[in-house]
Enzyme design. Structure first.
Site, PDB file in Angstrom:
ATOM      1  N   TYR A 191       0.827  -1.211   0.000  1.00 12.96           N
ATOM      2  CA  TYR A 191       0.000   0.000   0.000  1.00 12.96           C
ATOM      3  C   TYR A 191       0.866   1.268   0.000  1.00 12.96           C
ATOM      4  CZ  TYR A 191      -3.788  -3.230   0.977  1.00 12.96           C
ATOM      5  OH  TYR A 191      -4.697  -4.258   0.896  1.00 12.96           O
ATOM      6  N   SER A 192       2.030   1.171  -0.610  1.00 12.46           N
ATOM      7  CA  SER A 192       3.014   2.244  -0.574  1.00 12.46           C
ATOM      8  C   SER A 192       2.562   3.511  -1.295  1.00 12.46           C
ATOM      9  CB  SER A 192       4.320   1.742  -1.206  1.00 12.46           C
ATOM     10  OG  SER A 192       5.211   2.806  -1.447  1.00 12.46           O
ATOM     11  N   ASN A 193       2.569   4.639  -0.557  1.00 10.39           N
ATOM     12  CA  ASN A 193       2.327   5.940  -1.182  1.00 10.39           C
ATOM     13  C   ASN A 193       3.384   6.237  -2.225  1.00 10.39           C
ATOM     14  OD1 ASN A 193       0.065   6.669   0.456  1.00 10.39           O
ATOM     15  ND2 ASN A 193       1.456   7.217   2.115  1.00 10.39           N
ATOM     16  N   ILE A 232       5.112   4.144  -4.114  1.00  6.29           N
ATOM     17  CA  ILE A 232       4.903   3.383  -5.356  1.00  6.29           C
ATOM     18  C   ILE A 232       3.844   4.075  -6.217  1.00  6.29           C
ATOM     19  CG2 ILE A 232       3.848   1.265  -6.250  1.00  6.29           C
ATOM     20  CD1 ILE A 232       6.748   0.838  -5.579  1.00  6.29           C
TER      21      ILE A 232
END
Length: 309
Positions: free
Chosen positions: A67-69, A71
Site C-alpha cells: 500500500y506504498s504511497n 509506489i
C-alpha cells in the site's frame, strides 16, 4: 510545462487554538499539491525525476510495500513525465491475490494503471534489495534504469524537502512532521531557522536516528515515538475516531499511517502542557491520502471501524 514546473497551492490553516495557554497549531497543506503526487512524495520525486530525465534514462525503478504511497506517486509522476516505471514489491503472495482479484489492492491497481511494471519478490530478498548483488540482478533483468530507494529518500529527495518551508514560516516556534525513512524530516530540519525546533512523529515502532543524521548536521530536532499505535500501519478504533472527528471539525483528511498519528500525539502534548505558553506550531501535512481506500477496504473486510471519507 511538466508536473514539477507548475506552481501549486500549499495553504496554511489554523486547526487548533488554546486561549488559556496561547498555543496555536496551523497545518501546511502539502496534500493540496497534487491528487496523487502530493506532499512529501512530490518533494522527494521532483529532483529525482529531473535527474533521471537529464541523464536520458527511459525507466525509473523503485521499491515499496503493498500500500506504498511512494509506489503510487512514482508510477503517476513517471507517466506524466514520459518515463516508464518498475516497482519492486515486497511479498510474492500479493501477486497471487492480485491475479485472483485485480481490485484486491487499490494502490497497486492504480500503479499498474499508470503503466508501472510490478515485480514481486520474497520478503527475504526484499531485505537485501539495496545490496550490490541484488541491484545487479535487477539490471540484468530490466536493463538500464534510474534507481530510487524505498520511500524515495536520497540526497535529491532531501533537497526537494528543503523547499517545504518558506520565509513566511519563520514566525513558527515548532515545526511538526511525520517520519518514515527520514528524508522529509531532514529536509525540513535543514531549512529551519535558529529559533525553531523540529518534532518528528515516528510512524515506526523503533526509529533509527542515524537515518536522519546522515542528511543533516543540525541538532534542533527530536523524534516523538509515543502513540504510534503499535508501529507502522497499525491502528485502533481510538485513532480512527480521532481522525473522523478531526475531519468533521476541519474538513481536512488525515491518513491513519502518518498524519493521523502525528496530530493525535500533538494534541495530547498540548493537553499535557508540554509546550510553553505562546508557542506557535506548524504541522506539515505530508499527503498519503491515496492509501485510505485500501485501508477502509481492509477495515471493512474485518468488520472494523472505517474512515468517513
Amino acid at each position: 510545462m511538466s508536473l514539477f514546473d507548475a506552481i501549486y497551492r500549499s495553504d496554511i490553516q489554523n486547526v487548533y487554538r488554546d486561549k488559556s495557554q496561547c498555543i496555536s497549531i496551523d497545518i501546511k497543506r502539502e496534500d493540496q499539491i497534487h491528487p496523487v503526487v502530493s506532499g512529501n512524495k512530490f518533494r522527494k520525486l521532483k529532483y529525482n525525476i529531473q535527474q533521471a530525465l537529464s541523464e536520458n534514462h527511459q525507466v525509473v525503478l523503485t521499491y515499496g510495500g503493498a500500500y506504498s504511497n511512494h509506489i503510487a506517486a512514482t508510477a503517476a509522476a513517471a507517466k506524466m513525465c514520459g518515463l516508464q516505471s518498475i516497482g519492486i514489491i515486497r511479498g510474492q503472495e500479493i501477486e497471487d491475490k492480485l491475479k485472483a482479484n485485480p481490485r484486491h489492492n487499490p494502490t497497486l491497481a492504480f500503479a499498474k494503471e499508470q503503466g508501472m511494471y510490478l515485480n514481486f519478490i520474497s520478503r527475504a530478498s526484499y531485505k537485501k534489495k539495496q545490496t550490490t548483488d541484488e541491484i545487479k540482478k535487477l539490471q540484468q533483468k530490466f536493463g538500464s534504469f534510474y534507481h530510487i530507494p524505498e520511500g524515495g529518500t536520497n540526497a535529491l529527495a532531501v533537497r526537494g524537502c528543503q523547499e517545504i518551508l518558506s520565509d513566511n514560516d519563520k514566525k513558527y516556534d515548532i515545526i511538526a512532521c511525520c517520519v518514515g525513512t527520514g528524508g522529509t524530516l531532514a529536509g525540513i530540519i535543514n531549512s529551519t531557522h535558529k529559533h525553531q525546533k523540529v518534532y518528528g512523529f515516528s510512524a515506526l515502532k523503533g526509529h533509527n536516528h542515524d537515518e536522519i543524521k546522515q542528511w543533516t548536521k543540525k541538532g534542533n530536532w527530536q523524534i516523538i515515538q509515543d502513540n504510534n499505535f503499535g508501529g507502522y500501519a497499525k491502528s485502533s478504533p481510538r485513532l480512527i475516531n480521532f481522525i473522523n472527528s478531526f475531519y468533521r471539525c476541519t474538513s481536512i483528511k488525515l491518513d491513519p499511517i502518518y498524519t493521523g498519528k502525528m496530530f493525535y500525539q500533538l494534541f495530547k502534548m498540548v493537553e499535557q502542557h508540554q509546550f510553553k505558553n505562546n508557542t506557535k506550531i506548524l504541522a506539515i501535512h505530508t499527503g498519503g491520502l491515496q492509501a485510505i481506500k485500501g485501508f477502509n477496504q481492509k477495515q471493512s473486510d474485518k468488520n472494523k471501524p472505517c474512515l468517513e471519507f
